[in-house]
Design a protein around this motif. Sequence first.
Motif, mmCIF file in Angstrom:
data_model
loop_
_atom_site.group_PDB
_atom_site.id
_atom_site.type_symbol
_atom_site.label_atom_id
_atom_site.label_comp_id
_atom_site.label_asym_id
_atom_site.label_seq_id
_atom_site.Cartn_x
_atom_site.Cartn_y
_atom_site.Cartn_z
ATOM 1 N N ALA A 583 0.831 -1.205 0.000
ATOM 2 C CA ALA A 583 0.000 0.000 0.000
ATOM 3 C C ALA A 583 0.866 1.256 0.000
ATOM 4 O O ALA A 583 0.562 2.241 -0.679
ATOM 5 C CB ALA A 583 -0.935 -0.004 1.208
ATOM 6 N N GLN A 584 1.964 1.227 0.778
ATOM 7 C CA GLN A 584 2.851 2.393 0.809
ATOM 8 C C GLN A 584 3.559 2.561 -0.526
ATOM 9 O O GLN A 584 3.723 3.685 -1.012
ATOM 10 C CB GLN A 584 3.867 2.245 1.939
ATOM 11 N N VAL A 585 3.966 1.467 -1.151
ATOM 12 C CA VAL A 585 4.606 1.553 -2.473
ATOM 13 C C VAL A 585 3.615 2.102 -3.491
ATOM 14 O O VAL A 585 3.978 2.958 -4.319
ATOM 15 C CB VAL A 585 5.119 0.163 -2.908
ATOM 16 N N ALA A 586 2.356 1.653 -3.429
ATOM 17 C CA ALA A 586 1.342 2.155 -4.364
ATOM 18 C C ALA A 586 1.105 3.641 -4.170
ATOM 19 O O ALA A 586 0.969 4.403 -5.142
ATOM 20 C CB ALA A 586 0.037 1.379 -4.179
ATOM 21 N N GLU A 587 1.068 4.081 -2.912
ATOM 22 C CA GLU A 587 0.922 5.518 -2.644
ATOM 23 C C GLU A 587 2.125 6.282 -3.210
ATOM 24 O O GLU A 587 1.975 7.340 -3.836
ATOM 25 C CB GLU A 587 0.812 5.767 -1.145
ATOM 26 N N GLY A 588 3.316 5.728 -3.008
ATOM 27 C CA GLY A 588 4.517 6.383 -3.510
ATOM 28 C C GLY A 588 4.554 6.461 -5.018
ATOM 29 O O GLY A 588 5.036 7.446 -5.590
ATOM 30 N N ARG A 589 4.024 5.425 -5.680
ATOM 31 C CA ARG A 589 3.980 5.440 -7.147
ATOM 32 C C ARG A 589 3.125 6.612 -7.635
ATOM 33 O O ARG A 589 3.494 7.326 -8.565
ATOM 34 C CB ARG A 589 3.421 4.114 -7.661
ATOM 35 N N GLU A 590 1.970 6.810 -7.013
ATOM 36 C CA GLU A 590 1.094 7.922 -7.388
ATOM 37 C C GLU A 590 1.785 9.271 -7.145
ATOM 38 O O GLU A 590 1.778 10.158 -7.993
ATOM 39 C CB GLU A 590 -0.206 7.858 -6.590
ATOM 40 N N LEU A 591 2.371 9.423 -5.955
ATOM 41 C CA LEU A 591 3.010 10.694 -5.600
ATOM 42 C C LEU A 591 4.207 10.974 -6.490
ATOM 43 O O LEU A 591 4.449 12.119 -6.895
ATOM 44 C CB LEU A 591 3.432 10.662 -4.129
ATOM 45 N N TYR A 592 4.978 9.925 -6.801
ATOM 46 C CA TYR A 592 6.116 10.096 -7.706
ATOM 47 C C TYR A 592 5.643 10.575 -9.072
ATOM 48 O O TYR A 592 6.212 11.503 -9.657
ATOM 49 C CB TYR A 592 6.889 8.787 -7.847
ATOM 50 N N GLY A 593 4.592 9.943 -9.604
ATOM 51 C CA GLY A 593 4.096 10.329 -10.912
ATOM 52 C C GLY A 593 3.661 11.776 -10.961
ATOM 53 O O GLY A 593 3.911 12.488 -11.934
#
Length: 669
Positions: A583-593
Amino acid sequence: MRALDAPANVGDWLSYSRGWDEQRHSPLTQINEGNVGQLGLAWYDDLGTFRGVQASPLVIDGVLYNESIFNVVTAYDATNGKKLWTYDPKVDSKWARLACCGPSSRGIAAWHGKLYVGALDGRVIAIDQKDGHEVWSTATFDEAKAPYSITGAPRVYDGKVVIGNGGADYGSRGFVIALDAETGKKAWKFYLVPGDPSKGPDGEASDEALAKALPTWSGKFWEAGGGGNAWDSFAYDPDTRTVIVGTGNGSPHMWHFRSEGKGDNLFLCSMLALDIDTGKYKWHYQEVPEEDWDYTCTQPILLADIPIDGKTRKVAMQAPKNGFFYVVDRTNGQLISAKSYVSINTWASHVDMATGRPVLVEGAHNTATPHLMSPSWLAAHTWHPMSYDPKTGLVYFSAQEQGSIYARAEDGKYKYTPGPGRSNSGQDFGSQPELRRELQSKANATEKGYLLAWDPRAQTEAWRVPYAHPGSGGVLTTASGLLVQGTIDKTLAIYRDSDGKKLWEMNIDQAPVAGPITYMVDGVQYIAINAGWGGSPVYNLGPFQTATAKLLVFKLGGTATLPPMTAVKTDLPAPPPLRASEAQVAEGRELYGENCSRCHGGNAVGGVKDLRFMTADTHREFADIVLGGKLSAIGMASFKGQLSESQVEAIHAFLIARGNEDYRDATAR
């Protein structure tokens, strides 16, 4: 400017592309095919940055005027590089983050003894050509009201300074403004998309045109600005006193959220013709109706008179992001022809000549399911200057094929978040990671870059020079049949413009993206280029070391040498173990994008710095860099106030995940 080729002016470079027609073609012939092998470095100046340097210098009466990052302008003796003066507008370092693609700008303008700077922070500044002292300064926007920036080169047309701005990615309403070149007072302003209709007309030159454009929009489009920002391209026809503007993408990117998936959304991604004296609308041709893909039409527009079907036509030509080359009648906006110049076009199959509209490929519009688009926001041709040689009748430009993954956010999951530096694309960057990996593999496999010679009369390719990767820069042609380009191979290369035969090449430890220029002083011809790679994401490039950015000047018999590039360790550091939750990686993917991909590449591949393979020290100091501004001196500005500590941790987790996914393949190369 009408006397551009007069004996007193022929050796100068007076505007961004030499003339108002933007042809970037010089009549100088001293350097030619017979002697180009004698070309060598005459002098250089180290600009002291690893940032991309995009400006084209100006040369007037033996003085070269150059702009580096943060809009610092330096005057040099054009024969030997002696510095005469430097002007620093003191742009705050935060603009390295607030401007879409870093602190670089594409150049300055000149008119009647003054130089004109379009500063990142929105000021247009006139400085004295002789000593660099400030004459006047005018703010073109209020930073507190909308996230604008200026990265394009200003132009001065018959006494008016014309400039646009960037910011559509963050949520703004684009406009073009003209200022009196002597006083800095506003002459006119043209908004490129409608505003909130409940507030009535703006009281600007665009009012009448936008009343007609308003029915092409739906929903509360004005809440995120609408976009259309003209961040680069202008051309001017002095005979008809017409400014032709290339307009930008929508805000937010996703048509579904911007306009409820309805309407053409004028004047997004268009050629737009305005009267230089009043700013009033003359005509438009929209290249991308229903804009949904971050397709800007802010790429160079080039004016020429060319024979078509036995008749000389006054045309405007453009090769924008979407992969089509357009030839338009510049007197009335009528489309003459349009053909795709790339081998893959998943956006449109062709342009219908009866309607002038693109015929979209099935599935081109974005849904919540990820799909691969090529061309993409990475552009089939981006802002890099192109050139036209009247003798060959060909247009030359850098082209590339780079697919990218698109998906809009699910309904209810996108919300416009105002504020500088905050991307408001409406895209979803994290769903269906397995499908995304599969699509990214296809994008990687089809990536290519090349120098293209295009026949605008027949709408066919004349020749191409392939490169191992995308990323080569702008071009210049001369009357002696030479074509000059900085390449992704970290060289400056010169080709024969009739057939693409390479005539000369020199390693310069840099991959210039700026457009080269040529000039003559005291009977000696020079070629100059700003060499500083901008770091546009390239999927298959891998680790890419360059020297510091430099202004390089060449002449026949030049004997200067560049210092050796400092060697660095090439072994990739192993990423730390991934300990974060999915879940944290998925959140980070969105924020990175939303916050990082413009500089560091989609899915953390390519860009200014490949963050998949950070050193142990960088991992340890990650929060200090992103929030504390530890690397602000070299361009990585703090995101404090934009990202929270927990959000930075999520981005870090995503980057660690990406490093672990790709480390084995990357080290096996």
